[in-house]
Design a protein around this motif. Sequence first.
Motif, short mmCIF file in Angstrom:
data_model
loop_
_atom_site.label_atom_id
_atom_site.label_comp_id
_atom_site.label_asym_id
_atom_site.label_seq_id
_atom_site.Cartn_x
_atom_site.Cartn_y
_atom_site.Cartn_z
N GLU A 158 6.06 22.70 -25.92
CA GLU A 158 5.68 22.92 -24.54
C GLU A 158 4.57 23.96 -24.46
O GLU A 158 4.52 24.88 -25.25
N VAL A 159 3.67 23.78 -23.50
CA VAL A 159 2.59 24.74 -23.29
C VAL A 159 2.64 25.23 -21.85
O VAL A 159 3.11 24.55 -20.96
N GLU A 160 2.13 26.43 -21.65
CA GLU A 160 2.14 27.04 -20.32
C GLU A 160 1.06 26.47 -19.40
O GLU A 160 1.23 26.43 -18.21
N GLY A 161 -0.06 26.08 -19.96
CA GLY A 161 -1.14 25.59 -19.12
C GLY A 161 -2.29 25.02 -19.93
O GLY A 161 -2.22 24.90 -21.15
N LEU A 162 -3.34 24.67 -19.23
CA LEU A 162 -4.49 24.03 -19.87
C LEU A 162 -5.20 24.96 -20.86
O LEU A 162 -5.68 24.50 -21.89
N ARG A 163 -5.24 26.23 -20.55
CA ARG A 163 -5.89 27.19 -21.45
C ARG A 163 -5.20 27.18 -22.81
O ARG A 163 -5.84 27.10 -23.85
N GLU A 164 -3.87 27.23 -22.79
CA GLU A 164 -3.12 27.21 -24.04
C GLU A 164 -3.30 25.89 -24.78
O GLU A 164 -3.43 25.86 -26.00
N LEU A 165 -3.34 24.80 -24.03
CA LEU A 165 -3.58 23.48 -24.63
C LEU A 165 -4.93 23.45 -25.35
O LEU A 165 -5.03 22.99 -26.49
N ARG A 166 -5.95 23.99 -24.69
CA ARG A 166 -7.29 24.05 -25.29
C ARG A 166 -7.28 24.89 -26.56
O ARG A 166 -7.86 24.52 -27.58
N GLN A 167 -6.59 26.03 -26.52
CA GLN A 167 -6.53 26.91 -27.68
C GLN A 167 -5.79 26.26 -28.84
O GLN A 167 -6.21 26.39 -29.99
N ALA A 205 -5.71 23.16 -29.46
CA ALA A 205 -6.63 22.15 -29.99
C ALA A 205 -7.81 22.77 -30.74
O ALA A 205 -8.61 22.06 -31.34
N GLY A 206 -7.91 24.11 -30.68
CA GLY A 206 -8.97 24.80 -31.40
C GLY A 206 -10.34 24.65 -30.74
O GLY A 206 -11.36 24.68 -31.42
N LYS A 207 -10.34 24.48 -29.43
CA LYS A 207 -11.60 24.29 -28.70
C LYS A 207 -11.87 25.51 -27.83
O LYS A 207 -10.96 26.16 -27.34
N ILE A 228 -15.36 22.24 -24.14
CA ILE A 228 -14.82 21.41 -23.06
C ILE A 228 -15.90 21.14 -22.02
O ILE A 228 -16.06 20.02 -21.54
N ALA A 229 -16.66 22.18 -21.69
CA ALA A 229 -17.75 22.04 -20.70
C ALA A 229 -18.74 20.98 -21.17
O ALA A 229 -19.17 20.12 -20.39
N TYR A 268 -9.89 16.36 -18.74
CA TYR A 268 -9.71 17.61 -19.49
C TYR A 268 -8.91 17.36 -20.77
O TYR A 268 -9.30 17.78 -21.85
N VAL A 269 -7.80 16.66 -20.63
CA VAL A 269 -6.94 16.37 -21.79
C VAL A 269 -7.72 15.57 -22.84
O VAL A 269 -7.63 15.84 -24.04
N GLU A 270 -8.50 14.60 -22.41
CA GLU A 270 -9.30 13.82 -23.35
C GLU A 270 -10.39 14.67 -24.00
O GLU A 270 -10.71 14.48 -25.17
N ALA A 271 -10.92 15.66 -23.26
CA ALA A 271 -11.94 16.55 -23.81
C ALA A 271 -11.38 17.44 -24.92
O ALA A 271 -12.10 17.83 -25.83
N VAL A 272 -10.07 17.76 -24.85
CA VAL A 272 -9.46 18.54 -25.93
C VAL A 272 -8.99 17.64 -27.06
O VAL A 272 -8.47 18.12 -28.07
N GLY A 273 -9.16 16.33 -26.88
CA GLY A 273 -8.80 15.39 -27.95
C GLY A 273 -7.46 14.73 -27.76
O GLY A 273 -6.93 14.12 -28.68
#
Length: 128
Positions: free
Chosen positions: A30-39, A41-43, A48-49, A76-81
Amino acid sequence: MGRSLDEVISSLPQDQQEQIEAPYDELRQEVEGLRELRQIAGKGQADIASALNIKQPSVSKIEKQTDMYLSTLRSYVEAVGGKLELTVKLPKRPALRIHHLGDQTAAAAAKPQVERRGAAPLGWRRHG
């Protein structure tokens, strides 16, 4: 000097280690939010921009939003892979997956095509 939690757990019998690890693995999914999801994914926000063809401050704004369009979340989710899947859980029913909700390409394909004035309807040919 005290022992670390990992040392304590590794000293336990295997079955007890598994009982401890199972809930931990579930929580780790589980993740807290999009920022954590991006992190995870190593992005970076710049990555993402670039993928979304927007500016970095807009990525920051998206990550702070508490409410957004599904199409924005999907992009957004697709941008993080990743791939966004929407599951609905109703009482006393198995989980249901909704396909194409928030998918602009599927929505465009599902729209009936509007006939232009004076043009033959789709699938019809004029004779003469």
